[in-house]
Write a protein that holds these residues in place. Sequence first.
Motif, PDB file in Angstrom:
ATOM      1  N   LEU A  82     -14.392  16.835  34.444  1.00 43.44           N
ATOM      2  CA  LEU A  82     -14.075  16.833  35.989  1.00 43.44           C
ATOM      3  C   LEU A  82     -12.491  16.677  36.163  1.00 43.44           C
ATOM      4  O   LEU A  82     -11.666  16.673  35.251  1.00 43.44           O
ATOM      5  CB  LEU A  82     -14.565  15.441  36.662  1.00 43.44           C
ATOM      6  N   ARG A  83     -12.060  16.806  37.209  1.00 35.52           N
ATOM      7  CA  ARG A  83     -10.519  16.839  37.685  1.00 35.52           C
ATOM      8  C   ARG A  83     -10.281  15.371  37.334  1.00 35.52           C
ATOM      9  O   ARG A  83     -10.903  14.324  37.251  1.00 35.52           O
ATOM     10  CB  ARG A  83     -10.538  16.862  39.297  1.00 35.52           C
ATOM     11  N   THR A  84      -8.796  15.422  37.066  1.00 31.75           N
ATOM     12  CA  THR A  84      -8.121  13.936  36.750  1.00 31.75           C
ATOM     13  C   THR A  84      -8.668  12.856  37.414  1.00 31.75           C
ATOM     14  O   THR A  84      -9.082  11.811  37.092  1.00 31.75           O
ATOM     15  CB  THR A  84      -6.739  14.000  36.526  1.00 31.75           C
ATOM     16  N   ALA A  85      -8.353  12.851  38.896  1.00 30.09           N
ATOM     17  CA  ALA A  85      -8.812  11.588  39.770  1.00 30.09           C
ATOM     18  C   ALA A  85     -10.120  11.256  39.549  1.00 30.09           C
ATOM     19  O   ALA A  85     -10.303   9.821  39.531  1.00 30.09           O
ATOM     20  CB  ALA A  85      -8.261  12.059  41.167  1.00 30.09           C
ATOM     21  N   LEU A  86     -11.059  12.210  39.420  1.00 32.13           N
ATOM     22  CA  LEU A  86     -12.630  11.747  39.393  1.00 32.13           C
ATOM     23  C   LEU A  86     -12.793  11.345  37.945  1.00 32.13           C
ATOM     24  O   LEU A  86     -13.620   9.974  38.135  1.00 32.13           O
ATOM     25  CB  LEU A  86     -13.316  12.992  39.492  1.00 32.13           C
ATOM     26  N   MET A  87     -12.139  11.737  37.129  1.00 33.74           N
ATOM     27  CA  MET A  87     -12.430  11.319  35.587  1.00 33.74           C
ATOM     28  C   MET A  87     -12.023   9.949  35.369  1.00 33.74           C
ATOM     29  O   MET A  87     -12.474   9.068  34.743  1.00 33.74           O
ATOM     30  CB  MET A  87     -12.494  12.217  34.535  1.00 33.74           C
ATOM     31  N   GLU A  88     -10.798   9.618  35.717  1.00 31.37           N
ATOM     32  CA  GLU A  88     -10.128   8.352  35.380  1.00 31.37           C
ATOM     33  C   GLU A  88     -10.787   7.373  36.172  1.00 31.37           C
ATOM     34  O   GLU A  88     -10.946   6.136  35.862  1.00 31.37           O
ATOM     35  CB  GLU A  88      -8.596   8.382  36.170  1.00 31.37           C
ATOM     36  N   ARG A  89     -11.452   7.588  37.346  1.00 31.12           N
ATOM     37  CA  ARG A  89     -12.416   6.574  38.214  1.00 31.12           C
ATOM     38  C   ARG A  89     -13.687   6.225  37.465  1.00 31.12           C
ATOM     39  O   ARG A  89     -14.052   4.948  37.109  1.00 31.12           O
ATOM     40  CB  ARG A  89     -12.631   6.963  39.472  1.00 31.12           C
ATOM     41  N   LEU A  90     -14.292   7.469  37.119  1.00 31.89           N
ATOM     42  CA  LEU A  90     -15.420   7.221  35.883  1.00 31.89           C
ATOM     43  C   LEU A  90     -15.098   6.515  34.856  1.00 31.89           C
ATOM     44  O   LEU A  90     -15.959   5.608  34.173  1.00 31.89           O
ATOM     45  CB  LEU A  90     -16.117   8.610  35.849  1.00 31.89           C
ATOM     46  N   TRP A  91     -14.126   6.760  34.062  1.00 28.96           N
ATOM     47  CA  TRP A  91     -13.475   5.864  32.989  1.00 28.96           C
ATOM     48  C   TRP A  91     -13.407   4.697  33.086  1.00 28.96           C
ATOM     49  O   TRP A  91     -14.086   3.768  32.344  1.00 28.96           O
ATOM     50  CB  TRP A  91     -12.183   6.583  32.247  1.00 28.96           C
TER      51      TRP A  91
END
Length: 93
Positions: free
Chosen positions: A75-84
């Motif tokens: 995913l794009r950075t913003a989405l994956m950082e939230r999932l992380w």
Amino acid sequence: MLSEYHGIHVAPLQAKHEKLAWRVPAARAARVRVRLHTCECKATLYELCQGGGLLFVRRTVRRTDGPVVHETEWLRTALMERLWQRILLGEAR
């Protein structure tokens, strides 16, 4: 003391958590960089990885018969950082 710090631990799994679709690893990028990772002292290790302009989480479960590796979608950075963050907080696994 800094010498006593050995890594991020994930929080216990929350009762109402999102069940992620873990996939077989795919070689989608020539190079993959691990940006963050959880502590090596646990049997399950999570890594926030970056490759080809996208991020994903790699999960390695160390078993007696060898490690089992899966990853999330990329995913794009913003989405994956939230999932992380949600994985670390026990809100998603």
